[in-house]
Design an enzyme around this catalytic site. Sequence first.
Site: not given
Ligand SMILES: [Zn+2]
Length: 705
Positions: A496-497, A503
Site C-alpha cells: 500500500h505505502e 505515485h
Molecule cells: Zn494510503
Amino acid sequence: MPNKHFIMNKSIIAAAFAAIVCMSCSENRTNPLLEESKLPYGAVEFDKIQSTDYMPAFEEGLRQLKANIDAIAACADAPTFENTIEPLESCDRLFGNVGSIFYNLMETDADDIMHETEEKAIPMENEANSYVFMNEAIFKRIKELYDNIDNIGLNVEQKEVLKKYYRRFVTGGALLDEKDKTRFVEIKNRMGELRIKFANNNLDESNAYVLNVTDINRLKGLPQDQLEAAAARAKEKGLEGWAFNVQKPCWIPFLQFCQDRDLREQMYKAYYTRGNNNNEFDNKAIIKETLQLRLELANLLGYETFADYMLEDRMAKTPQAAYDLLMEIWKYAVPQAKRERDEMQKIIDAEGGKFKLAAWDWWYYAEKLRKQKYDLDESQLTPYFSLDNVRKGSFMVAETLFGIKFKKVDNLPVYNPSVETWECLDADGSHLAYFYTDCFVRATKRQGAWMTNFTGQYNYAGNSQRPTIVNVCNFSVPTDTLPCLLSIDDARTVFHEFGHALHGMLTQCHYPTVSGTATPNDYVEMCSQIMEHWAIDPTILKQYAFHYKTGEPIPDNLIEKMQNAGHFNTGFETVELVGAALLDMEYHMLKDYSSFDDQKFEDEISAKLGMIPEIEYRYRGTFFNHIFNNDYCAGYYSYLWAEVLDCDAFQCFKEEGLLNKETGMRYRRNILEKGSSDDLMKLYRQFRGHDPETAAMLRNRGLIK
Ligand SMILES: [Zn+2]
C-alpha cells in the site's frame, strides 16, 4: 496515507537560490538547511543537520516567502502565468523544503529541541498561508488570468494549476464584500470552536464510561488477556473486579466473546449513544449549529449546499455522483448482510437460544461463524512473509509493470541507522527518484504507516528536481536469529505505502501544486490500494512469499484459506461503512436546517435507505469525528470511491495480464506520472478505456459472484 499538507506538498529544494550563511551561528559553520545540497539530485544531507538548524531556517524561509510574495504583488507588468503563477509555485521553496524535512522527522525522531521548534513553526506556517492567500493584489492578478483562462495560451496542466489557486483564494473569501467577509470570518471561527467542543464531548463521554463487573461468572468467554487488562483497569480506577470501556481494543473483543447478552447490550448501547445522552456531553445541538454554519458558508461562496462546495474539486465533482456510487454498492451490501444475519440466526437456533439476533449479538455470532467457516491461523502464514521477501515482491511487480529498476544505495546519509535507501531508475538507466524505507518500530516514532516526500518534483522555468520519497512503517525489529516476519495485513501495508511511493516517484508533472500525490482524497488511495491486490494475488504470492527458512513457496491450501477469510462478514462491514458515507452525504446535501432534529433525521435516513435494524452506521452523527471534527465532511465516501477505482483498475490488469507491461505502462503514463495535472476522470478513462465500474469492487467484497 500520504501526508497532505499544503506547504509540504509544494516543497521544493532551494536549488535556484544562492546559499545563505546562517547569521546566527557564531562558529564557523553554515546551516545545511540554508545551503544547496552537495549530494546528487538534491538528496538531503541528514548527516549535517542538527535540531537547532530548523528554527533559523524556518525564519529565513518565511522571510524569503514574504519577499517573494511582495515582489509578485508589486509587479508592474500585466499578469501572466509566468510572472504570477510560476513565482507563486516557488515562493515557499526554502520554507517548504525545511518543513518537509522537519515534519517528517517530527513523526519519527523528534527530540526536545524539535518539539519546541514545532510550537513556534506551526503559527509561522499559518502566517505563511495567510500571507499568500489573503493577499488582495495577488488575487487580482490571479482573477484576471482565471477570467481569461481559455484565451491566454495555457496548456492543460497550467489550467489545472491556475484553477487550484483561484479556488483556494475564492474559498478563502477573496470574492466577498466587506460585510460578507466579516461574517465569513465569524463563521470560520465559530466552526472552529464547535469542532473542538464536539471532539472534547466525545472524548469526555468515552472516558467517563465504565462497565464495572464484579461477578466473574458474567464474563465467561472473554480471553485471558482481556480479563487481565480489565482487572488492571478496575484497579487503576479504584474499583473492585473488572472494568471495561468503549475504546475499540476493549469494546470489540468484549462484544466478540462475552457470553452474557445483557452485558453485551449495555456495552453496545454505551458505544452507539455517545454524544446522545442529553447530558453535558451531548453533541446534537453542536451538530445542528455546525450544519447550519456550513450551509451558510457554502451559500456565501455561491454554492447551493455544503456538499456541492466540498466536492467541486474532487474526482467525483458532484454530491450526486458520489451518492449514486454509494447506492450502487448499498444495493448489493444489504442483501449480503441479511444472508449473514440469517446464517447467524441458524447458529442461535441450533444452540437452543430462543431469541432473535439483535445488533449487540452480531460480533459474538460472527466470531462463531468465523471459527466455523473462515478460520485462519495467522502464525502459519507469517514465515512466508519476511519483510525482505515482501519488499522484493513489491519491487518485482513495479519493475515488471512500469519498466523501472530499484538499486540499493549505500552512500546516502540517513536520519536513523535503520533507514535503508534505494535509487529508482528508469528503463534507460536515468534517475527517477530516491526511495528511503524506515521500517522498524522505535520509541520516538508515531504509530501506523505512511508515505511522504523529503523533496518534491518540479520542472518549470528552467529548473527541475526529482523527488525523494520515504515509506515509514512500524514493524518488529529483526534479531540475530529471526528476520522481520509480517502478518498478511502488514504485507499489504508494505504494498500500500509503496503504491503511494510510486505515485510520488514516477510523477512527471511540471508544477508542485499538481505533482505526485497532490491529488484529492477520493483519488489518491487508488494508487496505493491497487498495489494490495498484487500482494495477495495467488500467482504473485507464488513469486515472492517464500518460507524464510526453507525457501519453499507458500502452499496452495494456505492461499485458499487466506482468500476465503477475505470474504468473512463483508455484508456487515460494507453496510456499516456505506451507511456512514450515505449519512454523511445526506447531512450535507440539505438546503435548510431550521427544523433539523438529529435523531429524527437519522431515523428518516435509515428508513429511506432500508437500513437493517441489526446493523448501525459505523458512526452515528453524535460521534462522527471524521465529519464533525475533521476534514472528511461530505468526504467519507472517498474511501469507497477510491476502492471502486482500485478494484476496477486492477480488473484491467486481470483482463490483460497481471504483469502485462503494456497495461503497466499505460497506467504509469496516465495515472502515476500525471498527479492532478489533468481532469482525473479523463486520465482514468485514458488508462481504463471506460468509466470506473463497481462490479470488480462488489466481487472483491464477495457481494456478487
Ligand atoms: Zn494510503
